[in-house]
Design an enzyme around this catalytic site. Sequence first.
Site, PDB file in Angstrom:
ATOM      1  CD  GLU A   1      86.225 -35.952 -58.353  1.00 14.18           C
ATOM      2  OE1 GLU A   1      86.838 -35.224 -57.543  1.00 14.18           O
ATOM      3  OE2 GLU A   1      85.031 -35.772 -58.643  1.00 14.18           O
TER       4      GLU A   1
ATOM      5  CD  GLU B   1      81.117 -36.634 -52.283  1.00 18.24           C
ATOM      6  OE1 GLU B   1      80.202 -37.496 -52.135  1.00 18.24           O
ATOM      7  OE2 GLU B   1      81.256 -35.672 -51.521  1.00 18.24           O
TER       8      GLU B   1
END
Length: 356
Positions: A178, A321
């Site tokens: 994310e 991430e």
Amino acid sequence: MEIEQSRLEQTLRRIAGLDELAMQNAERQIDRLTKPPGSLGRLEEIARQIAGITGVLNPDLSRKAVVVMAGDHGVCEEGVSAFPAEVTPQMVLNFLNGGAAVNVLARHVGADVVCVDIGVNSDIGHPDLLVRKVGRGTGNIAVGPAMTREEAVQAIGIGIETVESLVDRGYRLFATGEMGIGNTTPSSALLTALTGADIESAVGRGTGIGDETLRRKRDVIGRALRVNRPDADDPLDVLAKVGGYEIAGLVGVILGAAANRCPVVVDGFISSVAALVASRIAPVAKGFMLPSHLSHERGHRLLMEHLGLRPILQMDMRLGEGTGAVMTFPIVEASMKLMNEMATFESAGVSGKETE
């Protein structure tokens, strides 16, 4: 709304429990390998789980993808992050150009990074970006709901559709990632609302904020819970009121992977909040999750306890991430190679354990 709700319900009906027979076969195979029983620890557990997920002892997991959902958050107006909101689209471009940590690690382990704009408050032009905007950033949860229930269901559907399209292209191993400046704030709000945890335990420093910003962040989350009054017995209500588009998208990624009987490696704090929501919507989906690492972010250990999961790695990471999840891919693959490539006592002519 009816179409999106129907798609979600159809996906939930497809999620079945782990294949017990395949797990028993895996157990027998593992016990025949040239080693003392249980000596490979978590690697044995992972091999059994993967067999239960896929239904076979030697699944092809060579095509791997980390799905990075990106979205902005209105709560950034409250000054809860060390970075400005414009970093979200800048980092999305960094992902697409291959320069972020998750890109480096994905290349290292032979995985692909799939970036989805599910709610970035900017128009990003890049041929590799999947543009699936539900909105241009969520509402400020300190003064009202992040999104409507309909938008939450739509965002979950986007996550499901993303996985479905990747499965059609041969991907069988997934990781959650994310990007969204400020997203530890809604994540902490979700954790507090869903578990009843106190704000002090649930709220950490995110991007590295100082003491004053941390106090402000905790105050903002308290206000968000009072203003929105999320219903802990209704995970979609909680997600809509204090969540984020990218968090909802990751809920869909997890549910979509489970529906397609694919393992999904869950990253750190934000991804684990999505896993908690997914497990409240479909409890059986938890069996398809592999927790990658214990994030350094405050509240993640509490999340793992509520999910009943034990992280595989402890690296003091807190980047997000999907970095921790990608780091776990080789361990998942190693567990399968050990089960399928090690010699058995019979094939190697090695004497097995004596029975008493």
